[in-house]
Design a protein around this motif. Structure first.
Motif, PDB file in Angstrom:
ATOM      1  N   THR A 212       0.714  -1.055   0.254  1.00 42.82           N
ATOM      2  CA  THR A 212      -0.117  -0.051  -0.022  1.00 42.82           C
ATOM      3  C   THR A 212       0.787   1.202   0.032  1.00 42.82           C
ATOM      4  N   LYS A 213       1.875   1.034   0.537  1.00 47.59           N
ATOM      5  CA  LYS A 213       2.759   2.403   0.765  1.00 47.59           C
ATOM      6  C   LYS A 213       3.544   2.555  -0.498  1.00 47.59           C
ATOM      7  N   HIS A 214       4.064   1.618  -1.323  1.00 43.49           N
ATOM      8  CA  HIS A 214       4.539   1.638  -2.288  1.00 43.49           C
ATOM      9  C   HIS A 214       3.862   1.751  -3.710  1.00 43.49           C
ATOM     10  N   THR A 215       2.675   1.444  -3.535  1.00 48.15           N
ATOM     11  CA  THR A 215       1.673   1.471  -4.837  1.00 48.15           C
ATOM     12  C   THR A 215       0.304   2.292  -4.170  1.00 48.15           C
ATOM     13  N   SER A 216      -0.651   1.641  -4.065  1.00 48.68           N
ATOM     14  CA  SER A 216      -1.888   2.134  -3.410  1.00 48.68           C
ATOM     15  C   SER A 216      -2.755   0.946  -3.030  1.00 48.68           C
ATOM     16  N   ALA A 217      -3.935   1.484  -2.194  1.00 47.20           N
ATOM     17  CA  ALA A 217      -4.827   0.384  -1.785  1.00 47.20           C
ATOM     18  C   ALA A 217      -5.590  -0.275  -2.907  1.00 47.20           C
ATOM     19  N   LEU A 218      -5.854   0.579  -3.839  1.00 42.48           N
ATOM     20  CA  LEU A 218      -6.401  -0.207  -5.184  1.00 42.48           C
ATOM     21  C   LEU A 218      -5.579  -1.152  -5.848  1.00 42.48           C
ATOM     22  N   THR A 219      -4.171  -1.196  -5.860  1.00 37.05           N
ATOM     23  CA  THR A 219      -3.353  -2.167  -6.105  1.00 37.05           C
ATOM     24  C   THR A 219      -3.343  -3.362  -5.417  1.00 37.05           C
ATOM     25  N   LEU A 220      -3.533  -2.985  -4.189  1.00 29.38           N
ATOM     26  CA  LEU A 220      -3.520  -4.226  -3.089  1.00 29.38           C
ATOM     27  C   LEU A 220      -4.687  -4.960  -3.337  1.00 29.38           C
ATOM     28  N   GLN A 221      -5.908  -4.376  -3.678  1.00 29.32           N
ATOM     29  CA  GLN A 221      -6.922  -4.874  -4.032  1.00 29.32           C
ATOM     30  C   GLN A 221      -6.894  -5.757  -5.384  1.00 29.32           C
ATOM     31  N   VAL A 222      -6.432  -5.169  -6.187  1.00 31.79           N
ATOM     32  CA  VAL A 222      -6.206  -6.201  -7.543  1.00 31.79           C
ATOM     33  C   VAL A 222      -5.401  -7.214  -7.355  1.00 31.79           C
ATOM     34  N   LEU A 223      -4.243  -7.139  -6.491  1.00 30.23           N
ATOM     35  CA  LEU A 223      -3.383  -8.155  -6.270  1.00 30.23           C
ATOM     36  C   LEU A 223      -3.962  -9.356  -5.625  1.00 30.23           C
ATOM     37  N   GLY A 224      -4.903  -8.745  -4.333  1.00 31.23           N
ATOM     38  CA  GLY A 224      -5.931  -9.760  -3.877  1.00 31.23           C
ATOM     39  C   GLY A 224      -6.578 -10.690  -4.641  1.00 31.23           C
ATOM     40  N   ASN A 225      -7.267  -9.990  -5.621  1.00 32.88           N
ATOM     41  CA  ASN A 225      -8.055 -10.710  -6.420  1.00 32.88           C
ATOM     42  C   ASN A 225      -7.328 -11.804  -7.508  1.00 32.88           C
ATOM     43  N   ALA A 226      -5.833 -11.453  -7.842  1.00 34.29           N
ATOM     44  CA  ALA A 226      -5.153 -12.430  -8.563  1.00 34.29           C
ATOM     45  C   ALA A 226      -4.603 -13.334  -7.576  1.00 34.29           C
ATOM     46  N   LYS A 227      -4.592 -13.201  -6.264  1.00 31.03           N
ATOM     47  CA  LYS A 227      -3.863 -13.964  -5.492  1.00 31.03           C
ATOM     48  C   LYS A 227      -4.555 -15.243  -5.270  1.00 31.03           C
ATOM     49  N   ALA A 228      -5.891 -15.202  -5.097  1.00 28.32           N
ATOM     50  CA  ALA A 228      -6.774 -16.471  -4.950  1.00 28.32           C
ATOM     51  C   ALA A 228      -6.327 -17.366  -6.082  1.00 28.32           C
ATOM     52  N   ALA A 229      -6.391 -16.985  -7.193  1.00 27.55           N
ATOM     53  CA  ALA A 229      -6.039 -17.993  -8.445  1.00 27.55           C
ATOM     54  C   ALA A 229      -4.690 -18.319  -8.207  1.00 27.55           C
ATOM     55  N   VAL A 230      -3.704 -17.624  -8.090  1.00 27.07           N
ATOM     56  CA  VAL A 230      -2.205 -17.701  -8.057  1.00 27.07           C
ATOM     57  C   VAL A 230      -2.154 -19.114  -6.781  1.00 27.07           C
ATOM     58  N   ALA A 231      -2.744 -18.962  -5.800  1.00 27.24           N
ATOM     59  CA  ALA A 231      -2.574 -19.841  -4.762  1.00 27.24           C
ATOM     60  C   ALA A 231      -3.264 -21.081  -5.113  1.00 27.24           C
ATOM     61  N   ALA A 232      -4.416 -20.999  -5.569  1.00 24.35           N
ATOM     62  CA  ALA A 232      -4.897 -22.232  -6.090  1.00 24.35           C
ATOM     63  C   ALA A 232      -4.111 -23.106  -6.957  1.00 24.35           C
ATOM     64  N   VAL A 233      -3.543 -22.290  -8.057  1.00 25.53           N
ATOM     65  CA  VAL A 233      -2.817 -23.034  -8.940  1.00 25.53           C
ATOM     66  C   VAL A 233      -1.602 -23.514  -8.353  1.00 25.53           C
ATOM     67  N   VAL A 234      -0.822 -23.032  -7.250  1.00 24.19           N
ATOM     68  CA  VAL A 234       0.421 -23.456  -6.746  1.00 24.19           C
ATOM     69  C   VAL A 234       0.100 -24.642  -5.774  1.00 24.19           C
ATOM     70  N   SER A 235      -1.064 -24.714  -5.106  1.00 22.24           N
ATOM     71  CA  SER A 235      -1.523 -25.435  -4.260  1.00 22.24           C
ATOM     72  C   SER A 235      -1.627 -27.096  -4.757  1.00 22.24           C
ATOM     73  N   VAL A 236      -2.104 -26.746  -6.029  1.00 26.21           N
ATOM     74  CA  VAL A 236      -2.685 -28.033  -6.871  1.00 26.21           C
ATOM     75  C   VAL A 236      -1.246 -28.614  -7.351  1.00 26.21           C
ATOM     76  N   LEU A 237      -0.358 -27.922  -7.877  1.00 24.05           N
ATOM     77  CA  LEU A 237       0.825 -28.270  -8.118  1.00 24.05           C
ATOM     78  C   LEU A 237       1.868 -29.020  -7.058  1.00 24.05           C
ATOM     79  N   ILE A 238       1.573 -28.572  -5.959  1.00 23.25           N
ATOM     80  CA  ILE A 238       2.346 -29.131  -4.857  1.00 23.25           C
ATOM     81  C   ILE A 238       1.700 -30.156  -4.182  1.00 23.25           C
ATOM     82  N   PHE A 239       0.432 -30.107  -3.738  1.00 21.44           N
ATOM     83  CA  PHE A 239      -0.351 -31.271  -2.927  1.00 21.44           C
ATOM     84  C   PHE A 239      -1.052 -32.188  -3.920  1.00 21.44           C
TER      85      PHE A 239
END
Length: 352
Positions: free
Chosen positions: A291-318
Motif C-alpha cells: 500500500t505504501k509503495h503503490t496504492s490500496a487499489l493495487t493491493l485490492q487487484v493483487l488480492g483478486n489475483a492471489k486467490a487464483a495463483v494460490a490455487a494453482v500453486v497448491s494443486v501443483l504441490i499437493f
C-alpha cells in the motif's frame, strides 16, 4: 617616401586578445565526486525494483502462509488450529513491537481511552474467530477450494454493510455479486474433496473477515481513534492471543506439552512452527508495504489475483484433484470479484 611606423603604432594595429570579464561569462565546473559518493550512486536501487520486490514478497508471504498451514495441519499431523493461530498472534505482537518501537517503520500511536480499548478488543474477537475458522478449514479442504470460498468476501461485506449500517449499493454493484455466488455454488457441487464441516468453517472465516472490515470502519471513525494498520495489529494480536488461550486449552487439551514432545521427536517441527509464525506476520507487513509503495487499489487487484495463483500453486504441490466444473466455478467467482471492484470504483466516482 613612406613614413616608418613607430613601435607603438604597430602594437596598436594588432591589439592583444583580452579575455571576457567574469561578469560576461561564468564557467560552472562541477566538482569531481569522491569515491564514497560514486559508491553510493552505484548502490541506489530504482523505485520500480523496490515495488517489484515488495509485490513479490507480498505474494510469497500470502501464499506461503496458506501452504505452510495446510502442510502442518493436514500432512504433518499437527491438528491444533487454535493453538497454531495463537502462535501467529504472539508472533505478530512481537514482530509489531520490533517494527514500531525499534525499527520505527511507522510512528507509535497509544490507546487514548477505555472506549477505544474496548473497540479494539471487539475487533480482536472477530479477528480471532476469522483466523481460527480459516486455519481449521485447511484441515479438511484443499487450498484451491479454500481460496475459492474466500474470494466471496465482497458478498458478505455487502450483506453486513446493509444489516449493520443500512448502507445500500447501486444495482450494478449488486449485479456483480451474482457471479461471485454462482461460481462458488458450481465449485462446491463439483469439488472432489468437499467436506461439510470444513466448508462451514471456511464460510465462517470469510464472513468474519467481511464483518471485521465493516465493524472496523464503524468503530474507529473519529480522527482521535483511527489507528495505522501496523499499530492496530500491535494491539489486536496480543488481545487475540489472550482470547484464544482458554479455547485452545479447553478444546485442544494439553497442546503445549504435546507440541514440545513433537518438537523433541521431530526437530523439523520447530522450524515449521517458527517459519509459519514469521510468515504470518510478513503477510501483514507486506500488506502495509505494498500500500505504501503503490496504492490500496493495487493491493485490492493483487488480492483478486492471489486467490487464483494460490490455487494453482497448491494443486501443483499437493496434487489434489480438480474438475473442469470446479475450475470454471472458481474462474466465474474471480471474474465476479473483479466486476464488483470495478462497479464499486465507478459508484464512488459517481457519488463524488
Amino acid at each position: 617616401m613612406v613614413e616608418a611606423q613607430s613601435w607603438t603604432t604597430r602594437r596598436g594595429s594588432n591589439p592583444r586578445f583580452e579575455p571576457p570579464s567574469s561578469a560576461d561569462q561564468v564557467l560552472d565546473i562541477p566538482a569531481t565526486p569522491t569515491a564514497e559518493i560514486r559508491q553510493q550512486q552505484s548502490l541506489t536501487i530504482s523505485p520500480s525494483a523496490v515495488t517489484a520486490a515488495t509485490v513479490a514478497a507480498w505474494y510469497l508471504s500470502n501464499i506461503g502462509v496458506l501452504l505452510l498451514n495446510k502442510y502442518l495441519l493436514s500432512f504433518h499431523g499437527y491438528r491444533y488450529p487454535i493453538f497454531l493461530t495463537m502462535l501467529h498472534m504472539l508472533s505478530c505482537a512481537a514482530y509489531s513491537l520490533l517494527a514500531i518501537k525499534w525499527l520505527e517503520l511507522v510512528p507509535f500511536q497509544p490507546i487514548h481511552s477505555r472506549r477505544q480499548f474496548l473497540k479494539i478488543l471487539a475487533l480482536s474477537a472477530i479477528f480471532s474467530f476469522s483466523v481460527v475458522c480459516g486455519n481449521t478449514s485447511l484441515r479438511y479442504l484443499p487450498v484451491s477450494f479454500n481460496q475459492a470460498i474466500g474470494a466471496t468476501t465482497p458478498f458478505f461485506t455487502a450483506i453486513f454493510a446493509f444489516l449493520i449500517t443500512c448502507k445500500t449499493e447501486s444495482a450494478e454493484v449488486y449485479a456483480a455479486l451474482v457471479p461471485v455466488v454462482l461460481g462458488i455454488v458450481l465449485a462446491s457441487n463439483s469439488e472432489p474433496l468437499f467436506h461439510l464441516f470444513g466448508f462451514l468453517m471456511c464460510v465462517g472465516s470469510t464472513a468474519g473477515r467481511a464483518l471485521k472490515s465493516v465493524v472496523q470502519g464503524l468503530l474507529l471513525t473519529s480522527e482521535a481513534e483511527k489507528l495505522h494498520s501496523m499499530n492496530l495489529l500491535l494491539y489486536m494480536a496480543p488481545m487475540a492471543a489472550v482470547i484464544l488461550l482458554p479455547f485452545t486449552l479447553y478444546i485442544e487439551g494439553n497442546v503445549l506439552a504435546i507440541t514440545v514432545e513433537k518438537s523433541r521427536v521431530d526437530g523439523f517441527m520447530v522450524f515449521l512452527l517458527m517459519a509459519n509464525a514469521t510468515v504470518a506476520y510478513l503477510v501483514n507487513l507486506t500488506n502495509f508495504l505494498v500500500t505504501k509503495h503503490t496504492s490500496a487499489l493495487t493491493l485490492q487487484v493483487l488480492g483478486n489475483a492471489k486467490a487464483a495463483v494460490a490455487a494453482v500453486v497448491s494443486v501443483l504441490i499437493f496434487r489434489n484433484p480438480v474438475t473442469v466444473m470446479g475450475m470454471m466455478g472458481f474462474a466465474i467467482t474471480v471474474m465476479g470479484v473483479i466486476l464488483y471492484s470495478e462497479a464499486k470504483k465507478r459508484s464512488k466516482s459517481t457519488a463524488h
